[in-house]
Design a protein around this motif. Structure first.
Motif, PDB file in Angstrom:
ATOM      1  N   SER A 100      -8.662   6.155  -5.164  1.00 12.26           N
ATOM      2  CA  SER A 100      -7.574   5.271  -5.585  1.00 12.26           C
ATOM      3  C   SER A 100      -6.529   5.236  -4.484  1.00 12.26           C
ATOM      4  CB  SER A 100      -6.941   5.781  -6.878  1.00 12.26           C
ATOM      5  OG  SER A 100      -7.873   5.687  -7.924  1.00 12.26           O
ATOM      6  N   THR A 101      -6.110   4.022  -4.126  1.00  5.27           N
ATOM      7  CA  THR A 101      -5.063   3.856  -3.122  1.00  5.27           C
ATOM      8  C   THR A 101      -4.009   2.919  -3.700  1.00  5.27           C
ATOM      9  OG1 THR A 101      -5.903   1.848  -2.040  1.00  5.27           O
ATOM     10  CG2 THR A 101      -6.869   3.955  -1.335  1.00  5.27           C
ATOM     11  N   PRO A 102      -2.828   2.855  -3.100  1.00  4.67           N
ATOM     12  CA  PRO A 102      -1.814   1.906  -3.575  1.00  4.67           C
ATOM     13  C   PRO A 102      -2.295   0.453  -3.529  1.00  4.67           C
ATOM     14  CG  PRO A 102      -0.819   3.516  -2.105  1.00  4.67           C
ATOM     15  CD  PRO A 102      -2.309   3.727  -2.047  1.00  4.67           C
ATOM     16  N   GLU A 103      -3.257   0.155  -2.639  1.00  7.55           N
ATOM     17  CA  GLU A 103      -3.777  -1.200  -2.502  1.00  7.55           C
ATOM     18  C   GLU A 103      -4.953  -1.477  -3.437  1.00  7.55           C
ATOM     19  OE1 GLU A 103      -3.347   0.867   0.238  1.00  7.55           O
ATOM     20  OE2 GLU A 103      -1.385  -0.008   0.686  1.00  7.55           O
ATOM     21  N   GLY A 104      -5.434  -0.472  -4.151  1.00 10.05           N
ATOM     22  CA  GLY A 104      -6.573  -0.635  -5.044  1.00 10.05           C
ATOM     23  C   GLY A 104      -7.659   0.386  -4.759  1.00 10.05           C
ATOM     24  N   ALA A 137     -11.334  -2.871  -4.212  1.00  9.45           N
ATOM     25  CA  ALA A 137     -10.496  -3.732  -3.391  1.00  9.45           C
ATOM     26  C   ALA A 137     -11.048  -3.753  -1.965  1.00  9.45           C
ATOM     27  CB  ALA A 137      -9.052  -3.231  -3.386  1.00  9.45           C
ATOM     28  N   VAL A 138     -11.593  -2.606  -1.541  1.00  9.92           N
ATOM     29  CA  VAL A 138     -12.180  -2.444  -0.213  1.00  9.92           C
ATOM     30  C   VAL A 138     -13.414  -1.573  -0.349  1.00  9.92           C
ATOM     31  CG1 VAL A 138     -11.837  -1.548   2.130  1.00  9.92           C
ATOM     32  CG2 VAL A 138      -9.917  -2.548   0.906  1.00  9.92           C
ATOM     33  N   LEU A 196     -13.909  -6.730   1.486  1.00  7.16           N
ATOM     34  CA  LEU A 196     -12.465  -6.749   1.207  1.00  7.16           C
ATOM     35  C   LEU A 196     -12.190  -7.855   0.219  1.00  7.16           C
ATOM     36  CD1 LEU A 196      -9.503  -5.917   1.840  1.00  7.16           C
ATOM     37  CD2 LEU A 196      -9.582  -7.564   3.716  1.00  7.16           C
ATOM     38  N   LEU A 203      -9.499 -10.127  -1.472  1.00  7.39           N
ATOM     39  CA  LEU A 203      -8.124 -10.591  -1.250  1.00  7.39           C
ATOM     40  C   LEU A 203      -7.555 -11.197  -2.507  1.00  7.39           C
ATOM     41  CD1 LEU A 203      -8.616 -12.217   2.229  1.00  7.39           C
ATOM     42  CD2 LEU A 203      -7.641  -9.982   1.711  1.00  7.39           C
TER      43      LEU A 203
END
Length: 98
Positions: free
Chosen positions: A9-13, A60-61, A96, A98
């Motif tokens: 898990s990251t802040p970006e997803g 997300a990635v 990725l 978007l």
């Protein structure tokens, strides 16, 4: 063939890494570019095709290495075959959303 799946898990997803187990720790070249399948990044739990597909759907990635891992992503429409990079005996793709 065994697939290894790691989710972070990251802040970006959700960041997902998937590799064929037999390429873990290996380094591959493609001209001036090399790819090392770092255990710190790619080592994870053994996963079925269904588990990997579900994880990619939430990602997300995603970073994928190996013919089975990349082939699964192509088969399910996450990666276009034209975007797959060849490295000696293996392949690599990134996804990725978007």
């Amino acid at each position: 063939m065994t697939l290894l799946l790691c989710e972070r898990s990251t802040p970006e997803g959700l960041l997902v890494s998937v590799c064929d187990a037999d390429v873990l720790g290996e380094t591959f070249d493609n001209g001036d570019v090399s790819l090392t399948v770092e255990p710190e990044f790619y080592d994870g739990e053994t996963a079925s095709h269904e588990e990997v597909t579900a994880s990619l759907a939430d990602a997300a990635v995603a970073n994928l290495v190996g013919h089975e891992a990349v082939g699964l992503a192509v088969e399910h429409g996450f990666v276009a075959e034209a975007n797959v990079l060849e490295f000696e005996e293996t392949v690599h793709a990134q996804y990725l959303r978007l």
